[in-house]
Scaffold this active site. Structure first.
Site, PDB file in Angstrom:
ATOM      1  N   PRO A   2      36.792  43.300  43.533  1.00 30.09           N
ATOM      2  CA  PRO A   2      35.628  42.426  43.497  1.00 30.09           C
ATOM      3  C   PRO A   2      35.965  41.003  43.004  1.00 30.09           C
ATOM      4  CG  PRO A   2      35.620  43.835  41.603  1.00 30.09           C
ATOM      5  CD  PRO A   2      36.770  44.293  42.447  1.00 30.09           C
ATOM      6  N   GLU A   3      35.141  40.055  43.416  1.00 25.91           N
ATOM      7  CA  GLU A   3      35.364  38.657  43.057  1.00 25.91           C
ATOM      8  C   GLU A   3      34.159  38.134  42.275  1.00 25.91           C
ATOM      9  OE1 GLU A   3      37.887  38.410  47.173  1.00 25.91           O
ATOM     10  OE2 GLU A   3      36.736  36.638  46.645  1.00 25.91           O
ATOM     11  N   LYS A  60      36.732  36.154  37.297  1.00 24.00           N
ATOM     12  CA  LYS A  60      36.605  37.577  37.632  1.00 24.00           C
ATOM     13  C   LYS A  60      36.751  38.457  36.393  1.00 24.00           C
ATOM     14  CE  LYS A  60      39.736  37.014  40.958  1.00 24.00           C
ATOM     15  NZ  LYS A  60      40.649  37.363  42.073  1.00 24.00           N
ATOM     16  N   TYR A 107      36.765  58.800  37.615  1.00 23.76           N
ATOM     17  CA  TYR A 107      37.477  57.520  37.634  1.00 23.76           C
ATOM     18  C   TYR A 107      37.071  56.620  36.464  1.00 23.76           C
ATOM     19  CZ  TYR A 107      38.375  58.981  42.446  1.00 23.76           C
ATOM     20  OH  TYR A 107      38.749  59.696  43.557  1.00 23.76           O
ATOM     21  N   ARG A 126      41.590  52.565  41.750  1.00 22.20           N
ATOM     22  CA  ARG A 126      42.966  52.210  42.118  1.00 22.20           C
ATOM     23  C   ARG A 126      43.846  51.822  40.936  1.00 22.20           C
ATOM     24  NH1 ARG A 126      42.875  48.460  47.348  1.00 22.20           N
ATOM     25  NH2 ARG A 126      45.055  49.154  47.332  1.00 22.20           N
ATOM     26  N   LYS A 175      48.820  18.671  44.169  1.00 22.72           N
ATOM     27  CA  LYS A 175      49.238  20.036  44.468  1.00 22.72           C
ATOM     28  C   LYS A 175      49.927  20.115  45.822  1.00 22.72           C
ATOM     29  CE  LYS A 175      47.172  21.482  40.713  1.00 22.72           C
ATOM     30  NZ  LYS A 175      47.925  21.979  39.541  1.00 22.72           N
ATOM     31  N   ASN A 194      40.373  36.806  47.546  1.00 23.27           N
ATOM     32  CA  ASN A 194      40.835  36.756  48.933  1.00 23.27           C
ATOM     33  C   ASN A 194      39.704  36.556  49.942  1.00 23.27           C
ATOM     34  OD1 ASN A 194      43.125  36.744  50.574  1.00 23.27           O
ATOM     35  ND2 ASN A 194      42.842  38.871  51.156  1.00 23.27           N
TER      36      ASN A 194
END
Length: 418
Positions: A2-3, A60, A107, A126, A175, A194
């Protein structure tokens, strides 16, 4: 994933249901990969008896402010998620625990029961998340940054601390890396992951590999506008992706599957170390990068390398000239033998090695130190040597054919799933 939008949805759900309530029970998983730097027993002791005063987020990362430190913090990783018993919380792709599963879930990494009977759990299927206890955290308001890592290492939050056009333009000018890689850098701007980076760049019509410092002031302004719009809208709908606009790339970017958006082809490349979806027709390289890309394509076409993969992820059609040329030269080089699965593109430049190997083979002569007497015996040895040389040459040609064939197949074999 998640973001920022998903983590903000979790923060809001916890804040609405837990603030002002006392923790009477905590169960911490015996999983040192996720529970970072503290034993389950010590973690539980740090929570029980404390009252929740606030729930904060930056980027996040999320943390719960108790009436005294230390405070539990959550770095969501790839599949971290918050569940509150009896309360609907946003479920993310690849991380959702079924409502019919046991409670708390198998989990679960942190389970908490409050004095009024409310229960919540942080899960991670995960095991890429990090759950920590943070000491000496300063958080008098949501906007005030904290003074300890990893929170103190984060850049401005994309939602709560939006950059100005001048700030972003000045920062990008320094940059010299790809723009997607920069957006994923949490020390530059925190919260964008992402899928958000792909969405923002698609809507801004910017190629993911475009060097940040090369963006024009107009492109910087468009980029900032898209960052703000994507972030604000996703947060407004509590990260419920079914409520995202139908024209968003989000709905068709997953799993590296062929697809189109508004009639235009989606392609996949690596950018910032991540599988990246973009639309080549709309997101084109500009400036010197566009010139270099054109030159690369031109050279590939001229060389007829037979199936190379360019940076945009497209494949050239396999052609025969390279194989024919290799046969004339005289077979595969020693370096080709070592890489039987190399692509045709990887074999570019082998011509020099082939020539060199051929010269070396041609330079070998039969031993002369113990040359037998008599012309007939000498002639027989020479004929035998020439026969061996011809057989070796045929063998090298066969290897060259095999390498050419395996190279064409190797392009797809090495592809990575999104």
């Amino acid at each position: 994933m998640p973001e920022l939008p998903e983590v903000e949805a979790a923060r809001r759900a916890l804040a609405e249901n837990t603030i002002g309530k006392k923790i009477i029970k905590a169960i911490v998983a015996d999983d040192s990969k996720v529970i970072d730097g503290v034993s389950p027993k010590d973690f539980e002791a740090a929570l029980v008896g404390k009252t929740i005063l606030a729930v904060h987020r930056k980027g996040k990362n999320m943390w719960i402010q108790l009436d005294s430190p230390p405070f539990p913090s959550f770095q969501f990783g790839m599949a971290g998620a918050v569940y509150i018993k009896g309360v609907v919380v946003t479920k993310y792709k690849r991380s959702a625990v079924k409502d019919t599963d046991e409670w708390p879930s198998k989990y679960s990494k942190l389970f908490v029961e409050l004095a009024d009977g409310m229960e919540f759990s942080f899960t991670d299927k995960r095991r890429f998340a990090k759950v920590r206890l943070l000491d000496n955290v300063i958080c008098e308001t949501v906007l005030q940054p904290v003074s300890v890592p990893p929170i103190s290492e984060l850049g401005p939050d994309a939602l709560m601390e939006p950059m100005t056009e001048d700030d972003l333009s000045n920062s990008l000018r320094k940059k010299n890396i790809g723009i997607k890689a920069l957006l994923l850098d949490q020390s530059f701007i925190s919260g964008i992951g992402n899928w958000m980076a792909d969405e923002v760049l698609y809507q801004a019509r910017i190629h993911p590999q475009q060097t940040a410092s090369s963006l024009s002031k107009e492109s910087c302004a468009t980029l900032l506008k898209c960052i703000n719009e994507v972030t604000d809208f996703a947060v407004e709908v509590d990260a419920e992706n079914l409520r995202f606009p139908t024209e968003w790339l989000f709905h068709v970017r997953w799993y590296k599957k062929p697809g189109k958006i508004n009639g235009k082809k989606i392609d996949f490349i690596k950018a910032g170390g991540r599988t990246t979806a973009y639309v080549p027709e709309l997101q084109k390289l500009s400036g010197i990068q566009a010139v270099k890309e054109t030159d690369k394509r031109s050279k590939r076409t001229t060389a007829g390398n037979g199936g190379g993969v360019d940076e945009s992820g497209s494949e050239d059609e396999p052609t025969e000239p390279k194989v024919t040329k290799g046969r004339k030269i005289g077979g595969a080089s020693k370096s080709s033998k070592k890489k039987p699965s190399a692509s045709v593109e990887d074999s570019d430049g082998d011509e020099g090695d082939d020539v060199s190997s051929k010269r070396k083979r041609g330079a070998k002569k039969p031993p002369t130190k113990s040359k037998p007497k008599g012309g007939k015996t000498g002639e027989a040895e020479q004929r035998q040597t020439r026969g061996k040389g011809a057989a070796a040459k045929r063998k090298h040609e066969e290897v060259d054919d095999n390498l050419s064939n395996s190279g064409e197949n190797g392009i797809e074999d090495g592809e990575e799933d999104a």
